[in-house]
Write a protein that holds these residues in place. Sequence first.
Motif, PDB file in Angstrom:
ATOM      1  N   GLN A   1      30.059 -65.418  10.091  1.00  0.00           N
ATOM      2  CA  GLN A   1      30.241 -64.633  11.303  1.00  0.00           C
ATOM      3  C   GLN A   1      30.860 -63.271  11.005  1.00  0.00           C
ATOM      4  N   THR A   2      30.462 -62.286  11.774  1.00  0.00           N
ATOM      5  CA  THR A   2      31.085 -60.971  11.682  1.00  0.00           C
ATOM      6  C   THR A   2      32.453 -61.015  12.350  1.00  0.00           C
ATOM      7  N   PRO A   3      33.334 -60.089  12.014  1.00  0.00           N
ATOM      8  CA  PRO A   3      34.666 -60.083  12.644  1.00  0.00           C
ATOM      9  C   PRO A   3      34.544 -59.938  14.159  1.00  0.00           C
ATOM     10  N   PRO A   4      35.522 -60.427  14.904  1.00  0.00           N
ATOM     11  CA  PRO A   4      35.480 -60.295  16.370  1.00  0.00           C
ATOM     12  C   PRO A   4      35.475 -58.831  16.784  1.00  0.00           C
ATOM     13  N   ILE A   5      34.759 -58.543  17.851  1.00  0.00           N
ATOM     14  CA  ILE A   5      34.665 -57.175  18.340  1.00  0.00           C
ATOM     15  C   ILE A   5      36.013 -56.758  18.928  1.00  0.00           C
ATOM     16  N   PRO A   6      36.550 -55.626  18.523  1.00  0.00           N
ATOM     17  CA  PRO A   6      37.831 -55.172  19.074  1.00  0.00           C
ATOM     18  C   PRO A   6      37.731 -54.973  20.583  1.00  0.00           C
ATOM     19  N   ARG A   7      38.857 -55.127  21.253  1.00  0.00           N
ATOM     20  CA  ARG A   7      38.900 -54.975  22.700  1.00  0.00           C
ATOM     21  C   ARG A   7      39.941 -53.931  23.077  1.00  0.00           C
ATOM     22  N   GLY A   8      39.613 -53.119  24.065  1.00  0.00           N
ATOM     23  CA  GLY A   8      40.507 -52.075  24.527  1.00  0.00           C
ATOM     24  C   GLY A   8      41.509 -52.621  25.530  1.00  0.00           C
ATOM     25  N   PRO A   9      42.108 -51.765  26.304  1.00  0.00           N
ATOM     26  CA  PRO A   9      41.819 -50.329  26.429  1.00  0.00           C
ATOM     27  C   PRO A   9      42.547 -49.458  25.413  1.00  0.00           C
ATOM     28  N   LEU A  10      43.312 -50.074  24.503  1.00  0.00           N
ATOM     29  CA  LEU A  10      44.083 -49.320  23.513  1.00  0.00           C
ATOM     30  C   LEU A  10      43.335 -49.358  22.188  1.00  0.00           C
ATOM     31  N   TRP A  11      43.068 -48.166  21.634  1.00  0.00           N
ATOM     32  CA  TRP A  11      42.284 -48.067  20.404  1.00  0.00           C
ATOM     33  C   TRP A  11      43.046 -47.266  19.364  1.00  0.00           C
ATOM     34  N   ARG A  12      42.930 -47.702  18.109  1.00  0.00           N
ATOM     35  CA  ARG A  12      43.537 -46.966  16.996  1.00  0.00           C
ATOM     36  C   ARG A  12      42.621 -45.811  16.592  1.00  0.00           C
ATOM     37  N   LEU A  13      43.179 -44.632  16.421  1.00  0.00           N
ATOM     38  CA  LEU A  13      42.451 -43.490  15.874  1.00  0.00           C
ATOM     39  C   LEU A  13      43.065 -43.167  14.519  1.00  0.00           C
ATOM     40  N   GLU A  14      42.391 -43.619  13.465  1.00  0.00           N
ATOM     41  CA  GLU A  14      42.963 -43.488  12.126  1.00  0.00           C
ATOM     42  C   GLU A  14      43.089 -42.028  11.699  1.00  0.00           C
ATOM     43  N   LYS A  15      42.097 -41.215  12.046  1.00  0.00           N
ATOM     44  CA  LYS A  15      42.112 -39.827  11.581  1.00  0.00           C
ATOM     45  C   LYS A  15      43.300 -39.059  12.139  1.00  0.00           C
TER      46      LYS A  15
ATOM     47  N   ILE B   1      35.305 -47.777  19.449  1.00  0.00           N
ATOM     48  CA  ILE B   1      34.915 -49.134  19.065  1.00  0.00           C
ATOM     49  C   ILE B   1      34.042 -49.111  17.814  1.00  0.00           C
ATOM     50  N   LYS B   2      33.268 -48.055  17.619  1.00  0.00           N
ATOM     51  CA  LYS B   2      32.483 -47.932  16.381  1.00  0.00           C
ATOM     52  C   LYS B   2      33.418 -47.838  15.180  1.00  0.00           C
ATOM     53  N   ASP B   3      34.464 -47.018  15.304  1.00  0.00           N
ATOM     54  CA  ASP B   3      35.437 -46.900  14.212  1.00  0.00           C
ATOM     55  C   ASP B   3      36.157 -48.218  13.982  1.00  0.00           C
ATOM     56  N   ALA B   4      36.495 -48.903  15.101  1.00  0.00           N
ATOM     57  CA  ALA B   4      37.218 -50.175  14.986  1.00  0.00           C
ATOM     58  C   ALA B   4      36.352 -51.231  14.312  1.00  0.00           C
ATOM     59  N   LYS B   5      35.062 -51.261  14.648  1.00  0.00           N
ATOM     60  CA  LYS B   5      34.159 -52.219  14.016  1.00  0.00           C
ATOM     61  C   LYS B   5      34.025 -51.929  12.529  1.00  0.00           C
ATOM     62  N   GLN B   6      33.947 -50.651  12.195  1.00  0.00           N
ATOM     63  CA  GLN B   6      33.840 -50.287  10.783  1.00  0.00           C
ATOM     64  C   GLN B   6      35.097 -50.680  10.026  1.00  0.00           C
ATOM     65  N   ALA B   7      36.260 -50.466  10.672  1.00  0.00           N
ATOM     66  CA  ALA B   7      37.537 -50.798  10.027  1.00  0.00           C
ATOM     67  C   ALA B   7      37.722 -52.290   9.872  1.00  0.00           C
ATOM     68  N   SER B   8      37.125 -53.080  10.786  1.00  0.00           N
ATOM     69  CA  SER B   8      37.308 -54.528  10.721  1.00  0.00           C
ATOM     70  C   SER B   8      36.368 -55.155   9.713  1.00  0.00           C
TER      71      SER B   8
END
Length: 830
Positions: free
Chosen positions: A790-804, A823-830
């Motif tokens: 299984q792929t990692p669970p999809i991140p859920r908001g409404p709070l999102w990390r902005l790494e940059k 959410i695209k960044d979060a999926k990539q990070a996970s």
Amino acid sequence: MNTHKQDSGIRFQANEYPLNPGVRLLEASAGTGKTFALAHLVLRLLTEQEYSIREILVVSFSEASASELKSRISTRIEAALEGIEALEKGQKEKAADEVLQEWLEEKSSGKVDLRNLASLLLEALETIDQADITTIHGFCKRTLDRQGLESLSSFNTSLEGENKQLVLEVVHDYWQKEMLSLNAEDLKGIQDAGISIKSLVNTLIKVDNDPSLTLTSSHQNLDISESLIGQFNQYLDSCWENFLEEWQLGGSKLEIGLRGLAEYWRSQGEKETKPFSPKPRKDRSEILTNWIEQHELKACRGTINATPSYGEIRNQELLGNYFHPSIVSKVAGRFEDEEKIAIRPDLQMAIAKLWDGPAEFIWTHALNWSKKELDDRRIKYGLTSYGGLLKALDPNPKAINNHQDEPNQIPTIFRALRERYRVALIDEFQDTDPIQWRILKEAFGRSNRHLLLMVGDPKQAIYRFRGGDLNTYIKARSEVDRIDALLDNFRTTPLLMNGLNKLMAKGLLRSKLKVPALTPKKKDATLSLVKDKYPLQVLTIEEHNTDSTEKTNSVMSKTEIEKFIPTAVANELLKMFGDPNIELKPADICILVGRHEQAANIREGLAKVGIPSRLVNQGDVLTTEAAKILQQFLDCLANPSDPGKLRLVACSALMQWRLEKLTSTQSNNELEQLSIRFKHWSENLKNLGLLGSLSELLEGRRIADLSERGRLLSDLQQCAQLVQEEIHLQGLDATGAAKWLRRERLQPIDPVPDGRQPHSDMAESAVNVVTVHRSKGLEYKVVICPYLWQTPPIPRGPLWRLEKSQSWLLALNSDWGEGLEAIKDAKQAS
């Protein structure tokens, strides 16, 4: 910097590793002996560099690992002392391991004063309790305390434990003061958007626990010092007015554009374009226009406000489920045709702002207000959080861009650190966040007189739920002078190790991490669990599907596969237990899962075939039956004269009075005698302690009975210990202890801290079901991973990390705009 060495790493040689100043990295996978390596390096630093044990800082991730490191360092020093004593006596006793033997042989060459070595090691052993072998938070706390003493001031704060209770207090106060002041219909809409006391608590904890990210506001006019109601009403009015203006200009055109988009997709062969259709049965723009006009008519009559309530807006499904840009974005995403989302951009933005904006406004106000209030209350109560410790030491990021610095530019506290320590050894470096790295770099990494050695496993840096930050690890890795690697595995048998080497040969593709092959050093185990088979196996569902009538050429869906997994795992375990050639206990087996729901399904599947199981980290012990029983006991301590409370505890598992005995107490005064006993325990609670009072109540027969029932006694003792700690910390009496326990039971902490996870299951008689969050450091003979596909669970908001930008983003909708990018960044990070 040698690029080749950066990529591959040098094979670590314990007795040849340079101890001169520098910034270095030692990469070590699980089972490669990193604790052994660190202990031996400390031995060499004490003797070859003649550093005092007080000049060596050792930092690890947890109290447990720091304690283990201290023990291993002590043991290493003792083993070296024994070897040196043997050398002085002319004896040739073999050392405990080859590395120490090689080190002793080098010291026996006659060029080294053995008595001086022994003196240095004895001094280190005698003062090891004064050594700074601690966690990163322990290091920060000690540093700040020492700074306070040296400046004749005081840090004057206590380290806060779990922050859940204080967060709960703050959020409840915010809800009472600000949220309940809003119009009831507005509040209904806010709750419909997912804002509740629980969601605020969980989100605030997330923000509070990660000080490396800043919480910013996209609402320029928002002022947390002002009341919420006026600002919210003004913001809602502006959203509504903007929407009306844009809708009048392009509402019907937006509907036409959505129809045209559906027609285009269908011309390209796409059959499913719902909710959009080239020829819909009804004109949705006309329906929404009518809704607007009806509202304006009522507003003109003065019966309602000019702006609908947020509840009314959220009830208008056409805004959220049809015209909202996230809906067309979601459909377009299925066809990889996201360029066509913008049909009437200004109107679509106005719709999204009207639908999501007020809730995001509330989120922003609530989190910023609550975070400030949380910090203010900590100051008032003399507390500091783990994150607060890091922030108190965090240097200005701009001040650490250069590798070297001028002495007069070094902050006083970091100058003191450089004077105190000569070496910093950082274990579990993959768990280091940006603030921690800035602190370590400022303290030791920019000095040409200090050795800063980080030890970490980059593969584990991908687990963000454990505090790992892959970007921080990669950044630090690129800045070190030298990288060495521990490439011998002492935990895994050769056959399994070779299989794992092949499996990981391509590395971790998404994180672009290389995984070097490890050389197995452990001899084959005497227990052969997989006779004539490779020890690394893939378990296929088809092998366990015994119903041949259901076999088809169709591929099973993910849902169908997950539904069948518990049966497949249970069947495999039955085969193992039924094999006469395998000596295997249930406790030898671990089943790794990703979610608690999966753990429950696995345990249910095992129970159906009679296989006992236990869930490692199964929840909060203060929500168990034992905590309820202890609550009854504490209530009696608080009110020993209350007959109702006495009867409850008498009927509980603690005393197990039958109905006949309870009835007879009216004539034999047993209830009064019990009341006297509780009064005695209450008055002597500080001397006896809660556990002591319980022990006097629980006779031997009852203790045996509770033990036979499995977990109840152990849970009861653990709960009592937790309450006893609070009695000691807060100076509580029986009434205060009862109130504390009731509050903790009714408002459980999520995530559950280690100390509150039940220790009660009988490990020897049950299969271990473990989430990956809790699997680190655990060892089993057989490990089954039924959900690795299984792929990692999809991140859920409404709070999102902005790494940059190293900040938090508040975005209610993750199907378009900033939320979609997050959410695209979060999926990539996970």
